[in-house]
Design an enzyme around this catalytic site. Sequence first.
Site: not given
Length: 340
Positions: A14, A16, A35, A84, A160
């Site tokens: 979304f 990217g 990927r 990513a 994260k």
Amino acid sequence: MGDELVLVTGGSGFLGAHCIVALLERGYRVRTTVRSMDRQVEVWAALEMAGLADAEVDIVAADLRFDAGWEAAAAGCGYVLHTASPFPANAPKDENELIVPARDGALRVLSASRAAGVKRVVLTSSFAAVGYGHPSRDTEFTEADWSNPQADIGAYTKSKALAERAAWDFIAADGGTLELAVVNPVAIIGPVLGPKLSTSIELVRRLLSGGMPGLAKISLPVVDVRDVADLHVRAMVDPAAAGERFLAVAGPAWSLEQMAGILRVRLGNEGSKIPTRVLPNWLVRAAAVFVPPLRQLVPRLGVVRNASNAKAVGTLGWEPRPVEDSLVDTARSLQKLGML
């Protein structure tokens, strides 16, 4: 504006895809990773939906879990936007299924960027690396805050925080001349460019489609995907962004009740399926036992986390659009894709 080559990792995602659009509109040449090459059709479909069907984008395969392909992907690039990151629909049984590819993937991208002579990497982190594992507070979170990975914050949130920490540690110890800037978005909404929906967009879709029996008492800060992409480009080129992190948030947190109200007003008859009833917390908790999508809402009940955008606005001149407009644009894009 510039014609340098920029690598965007995760071009089928979304954010990217919107970063690719933002760069192309500013005249940059773009390479992106997927990927596997069978995902390239998603990139082309997103560009077509954005009105850039004739754009030239170099698409290459590189997987965050493996070394192969990353040095070739970074070769010749002046900048890298690393968007990513693994984001599964459901929490994994083993948290390392998220933590390892997020952390090691970021390190692979940084290592390849350093080897290729890239000037600066902009890493997409998250508010998940900022505002979790803390006692309840009334003040806004800022870039000085960090989530506590020792707390019970969930695998994605922990991934994260740990991935961003690892990136900063890499730059400090082994970065050489490579610069790093980090963008920490809150929940991202805005026009979708394909049928694979993020958690935040799925929440809006359920509001619109009648997929919610009522409105849970949850609130979340939000931001438009186009503004997050714009902030990435600003952080990529502004000298003041080197070595800094920037929260991407449009303003104070919005409750589901507020979102539903705006969408009903702005969409008129097209918003007829949007629920009006506010559900008591006990009912949401009880229903979550039998309705898996509700389970991720339970920890958010009654919790309000606000974040400040003062640094991005003041340092980089960033101007996020009103949340009301972002919600409507999200709805219109879902209608266009036939997802309501």
